[in-house]
Write an enzyme that holds these catalytic residues in place. Structure first.
Site, PDB file in Angstrom:
ATOM      1  N   GLU A  97      -7.370   5.167  -4.263  1.00  0.00           N
ATOM      2  CA  GLU A  97      -8.425   4.220  -3.883  1.00  0.00           C
ATOM      3  C   GLU A  97      -9.761   4.643  -4.463  1.00  0.00           C
ATOM      4  OE1 GLU A  97     -10.815   4.665  -0.182  1.00  0.00           O
ATOM      5  OE2 GLU A  97      -8.889   5.232   0.700  1.00  0.00           O
ATOM      6  N   LYS A 157      -5.650   4.049   9.531  1.00  0.00           N
ATOM      7  CA  LYS A 157      -6.367   5.184   8.976  1.00  0.00           C
ATOM      8  C   LYS A 157      -7.124   5.847  10.118  1.00  0.00           C
ATOM      9  CE  LYS A 157     -10.503   5.963   6.140  1.00  0.00           C
ATOM     10  NZ  LYS A 157     -11.427   5.347   5.155  1.00  0.00           N
TER      11      LYS A 157
END
Length: 198
Positions: free
Chosen positions: A31, A120
């Site tokens: 990412e 997350k």
């Protein structure tokens, strides 16, 4: 392997060289946070070069508009530091994978109800493996949970024992001034620690 390399601060000029060593080390999720320089250019470059070998996406995604911008690059992963149901739903409607940030059971269940693919746990160092273990006791068993923040090769086994599915790795794998060789070495250490901890 459930490791997400977080390339905060990466530039488009460096992204392909860094992406190459990560993929070669076995990292299959990358990412680029949207508060990096020209992040959409970097994401597009990674997607075009490595999209068949790794899931490429954006981090620090805060708005529905940003989801649409990332979708235009062809990337498939949306990671947020917070739990915003609108961002989660927009990600799923765009056919993308959604990893929203949560810190409490309440946020976790809101994210699950909105359609999150994984959670997350952020900031991970504040919750710790003890907090994760308590949350795992009430969350759906099949819901993946990635610890992000403070994860190192030294404590990876503790997190996995507490129930972590995987990890988002930031400065332990990449800092803006790191050479490709430094990143390759860090990535190998993390992959080795993952393999040992399994």
């Amino acid at each position: 392997m459930n490791l997400v390399a977080i390339l905060r601060g990466i530039t488009p000029d460096d992204v392909l060289e860094i992406g190459k060593v990560l993929v070669e080390a076995g990292i299959n999720r990358i990412e680029v946070p949207l508060n990096s320089p020209d992040p959409l250019i970097s994401i597009r470059k990674l997607q075009e070069a490595f999209g068949e070998q790794a899931m490429i996406g954006a981090g620090t995604v805060l708005t529905v508009e940003q989801v649409a911008q990332v979708a235009e690059t062809g990337a498939r992963l949306i990671v947020s530091p917070n739990c915003n149901p609108a961002v989660i739903r927009a990600s799923k409607e765009a056919g993308m994978t959604s990893f929203p940030g949560v810190m409490t059971p309440t946020e976790a269940f809101v994210a699950i109800d909105a359609g999150a693919d994984a959670l997350k746990l952020f900031p991970g160092e504040l919750v710790g493996p003890i907090g994760l273990r308590a949350m795992k006791a009430v969350l759906p068993r099949e819901m993946p949970l990635y610890a992000v923040g403070g994860v190192t090769p030294a404590n990876m086994a503790d997190w996995l024992a507490a129930g972590a599915t995987g990890f988002g790795i930031g400065s332990s794998i990449y800092k803006p001034d790191d050479s490709a060789q430094i990143v390759a070495d860090k990535a190998r250490r993390l992959v080795d620690a993952w393999n040992v901890a399994q």
